[in-house]
Design a protein around this motif. Structure first.
Motif, PDB file in Angstrom:
ATOM      1  N   UNK A  64       0.836  -1.204   0.000  1.00 53.83           N
ATOM      2  CA  UNK A  64       0.000   0.000   0.000  1.00 53.83           C
ATOM      3  C   UNK A  64       0.869   1.252   0.000  1.00 53.83           C
ATOM      4  N   UNK A  65       1.963   1.220   0.757  1.00 55.77           N
ATOM      5  CA  UNK A  65       2.865   2.378   0.830  1.00 55.77           C
ATOM      6  C   UNK A  65       3.405   2.766  -0.541  1.00 55.77           C
ATOM      7  N   UNK A  66       3.534   1.785  -1.450  1.00 55.06           N
ATOM      8  CA  UNK A  66       4.036   2.073  -2.790  1.00 55.06           C
ATOM      9  C   UNK A  66       3.082   2.963  -3.583  1.00 55.06           C
ATOM     10  N   UNK A  67       1.846   3.076  -3.117  1.00 53.59           N
ATOM     11  CA  UNK A  67       0.819   3.816  -3.850  1.00 53.59           C
ATOM     12  C   UNK A  67       0.506   5.178  -3.241  1.00 53.59           C
ATOM     13  N   UNK A  68       1.245   5.585  -2.216  1.00 55.32           N
ATOM     14  CA  UNK A  68       0.864   6.802  -1.501  1.00 55.32           C
ATOM     15  C   UNK A  68       1.008   8.074  -2.340  1.00 55.32           C
ATOM     16  N   UNK A  69       1.828   8.044  -3.376  1.00 55.77           N
ATOM     17  CA  UNK A  69       1.978   9.225  -4.234  1.00 55.77           C
ATOM     18  C   UNK A  69       1.147   9.110  -5.510  1.00 55.77           C
ATOM     19  N   UNK A  70       0.390   8.028  -5.643  1.00 57.17           N
ATOM     20  CA  UNK A  70      -0.404   7.802  -6.845  1.00 57.17           C
ATOM     21  C   UNK A  70      -1.796   8.421  -6.697  1.00 57.17           C
ATOM     22  N   UNK A  71      -2.456   8.609  -7.833  1.00 57.69           N
ATOM     23  CA  UNK A  71      -3.848   9.059  -7.846  1.00 57.69           C
ATOM     24  C   UNK A  71      -4.746   7.850  -8.051  1.00 57.69           C
ATOM     25  N   UNK A  72      -5.677   7.645  -7.137  1.00 56.87           N
ATOM     26  CA  UNK A  72      -6.599   6.516  -7.202  1.00 56.87           C
ATOM     27  C   UNK A  72      -7.841   6.904  -8.004  1.00 56.87           C
ATOM     28  N   UNK A  73      -8.279   6.018  -8.868  1.00 56.23           N
ATOM     29  CA  UNK A  73      -9.508   6.256  -9.613  1.00 56.23           C
ATOM     30  C   UNK A  73     -10.686   5.829  -8.751  1.00 56.23           C
ATOM     31  N   UNK A  74     -11.584   6.766  -8.504  1.00 53.08           N
ATOM     32  CA  UNK A  74     -12.755   6.503  -7.665  1.00 53.08           C
ATOM     33  C   UNK A  74     -14.013   6.524  -8.531  1.00 53.08           C
ATOM     34  N   UNK A  75     -14.658   5.372  -8.672  1.00 55.71           N
ATOM     35  CA  UNK A  75     -15.906   5.320  -9.427  1.00 55.71           C
ATOM     36  C   UNK A  75     -17.060   5.816  -8.555  1.00 55.71           C
ATOM     37  N   UNK A  76     -17.920   6.596  -9.153  1.00 55.87           N
ATOM     38  CA  UNK A  76     -19.051   7.193  -8.445  1.00 55.87           C
ATOM     39  C   UNK A  76     -20.313   6.417  -8.821  1.00 55.87           C
ATOM     40  N   UNK A  77     -20.643   5.436  -8.041  1.00 52.70           N
ATOM     41  CA  UNK A  77     -21.881   4.699  -8.246  1.00 52.70           C
ATOM     42  C   UNK A  77     -22.194   3.970  -6.951  1.00 52.70           C
ATOM     43  N   UNK A  78     -23.424   3.485  -6.832  1.00 50.89           N
ATOM     44  CA  UNK A  78     -23.885   2.864  -5.593  1.00 50.89           C
ATOM     45  C   UNK A  78     -23.080   1.624  -5.249  1.00 50.89           C
ATOM     46  N   UNK A  79     -22.646   0.878  -6.240  1.00 47.07           N
ATOM     47  CA  UNK A  79     -21.930  -0.365  -5.988  1.00 47.07           C
ATOM     48  C   UNK A  79     -20.493  -0.116  -5.519  1.00 47.07           C
ATOM     49  N   UNK A  80     -19.910   1.021  -5.911  1.00 49.74           N
ATOM     50  CA  UNK A  80     -18.498   1.260  -5.644  1.00 49.74           C
ATOM     51  C   UNK A  80     -18.230   2.045  -4.371  1.00 49.74           C
ATOM     52  N   UNK A  81     -19.237   2.763  -3.865  1.00 53.50           N
ATOM     53  CA  UNK A  81     -18.976   3.693  -2.767  1.00 53.50           C
ATOM     54  C   UNK A  81     -18.497   2.981  -1.508  1.00 53.50           C
ATOM     55  N   UNK A  82     -19.082   1.832  -1.176  1.00 58.30           N
ATOM     56  CA  UNK A  82     -18.664   1.136   0.029  1.00 58.30           C
ATOM     57  C   UNK A  82     -17.285   0.518  -0.141  1.00 58.30           C
TER      58      UNK A  82
END
Length: 308
Positions: free
Chosen positions: A185-203
């Motif tokens: 996880x630490x390897x990703x701290x400078x990365x941008x995460x893609x966040x999908x906006x929908x009911x299935x993805x929010x949780x």
């Protein structure tokens, strides 16, 4: 109106003896007297004429005695009829049904329930409708979903962990991390995460944030509309990491068609937890399904462990 008070009054009317009636009903005599008083208050009339040695039904008591048996009988018949309707109604499920392990567990559970001649399981999909709203309004009976236990507890829902699914980081093949065999996880701290906006993805996204914060950082995010399992243009050369579940069947499609790399995230806590979620008042009706899910989960996990 308390139907049990009517049942007690029928027994008392037959015995005309508080001690005997209380023994038959397995309650205390003071409790029986209290319940009789509640009935007398409800009807505004004395129902039993008592003295030191005897008890007799009053005129109002005799009327109620005959009517009470009809009331109790009608109540019992209605309750039995309603129970039959509920029992025969299909169990409707929705949620993360595209996960390989979840779909395998549910499929095996369906087979087990069919062997028991249980009510059918109906798989439903409600596009862009809040899953927990559907559950709370009784439009569905069971949800399979990612979420935080605290959030589920606040909603007053019952939840059982079904499976744990390891994170996998999906990146474009030109991304600097694309050639890595594994990530932390630490390897990703400078990365941008893609966040999908929908009911299935929010949780699921809440779980990603929870894990990142446990490792000392808040993930940077780029919101996108759509769903990760249907929107395949998920990464781009300018960066962006998509966190998905390791056993998602669409990963191979993404790798072949969208030229992506899927890299396992190997921290012990880097996983989604998929829960079986339902309302407490439905637990008895759902009992056979819950038992079948547990049995199926054990069979599938044992089989996979043997394969490994």
């Amino acid at each position: 109106m308390n139907i049990d008070f009517y049942r007690e009054f029928i027994v008392l009317g037959r015995c005309l003896n508080f001690t005997e009636a209380a023994e038959k009903l397995h309650i205390t005599q003071p409790a029986l007297s209290k319940h009789l008083a509640a009935l007398e208050q409800e009807f505004g009339a004395e129902l039993l004429i008592r003295n030191r040695r005897t008890a007799q039904l009053s005129e109002a008591g005799r009327i109620l005695f005959g009517t009470a048996m009809e009331i109790v009988d009608a109540y019992d018949r209605a309750q039995a009829a309603i129970a039959t309707v509920i029992k025969s109604r299909p169990i409707r499920v929705d949620g993360v049904l595209y996960d390989n392990t979840v779909s395998s567990i549910i499929s095996l559970s369906t087979v087990l329930l069919n062997d028991q001649h249980h009510v059918p399981i109906l798989f439903e999909h409600h596009e862009d409708e809040p899953l927990f709203g559907l559950l709370e309004s009784d439009k569905i009976d069971v949800v399979f979903a990612y979420d935080e236990e605290k959030s589920l507890e606040e909603r007053g829902l019952v939840f059982r962990p079904l499976v744990q699914v390891q994170f996998v980081a999906v990146v474009d093949r030109t991304h600097p991390l694309a050639n890595r065999k594994a990530l932390r996880i630490k390897d990703l701290q400078d990365e941008t995460f893609i966040q999908f906006i929908d009911e299935y993805s929010v949780s699921g996204w809440r779980r990603i944030e929870q894990v990142c914060r446990a490792h000392g950082f808040t993930p940077k995010k780029r919101p996108m509309l759509g769903r990760p399992v249907t929107s395949y243009a998920t990464t781009s050369p300018d960066g962006g990491v998509l966190i998905l579940q390791k056993n998602l069947r669409q990963l191979k499609y993404l790798e072949d068609v969208n030229q992506t790399a899927s890299i396992p995230v190997v921290d012990d806590d880097a996983h989604f937890i998929i829960y079986c979620i339902y309302k407490r008042e439905n637990e008895r009706r759902l009992g056979p399904l819950l038992d079948a899910l547990e049995e199926s989960r054990e069979i599938i996990m044992r089989h996979r462990h043997t394969e490994e």
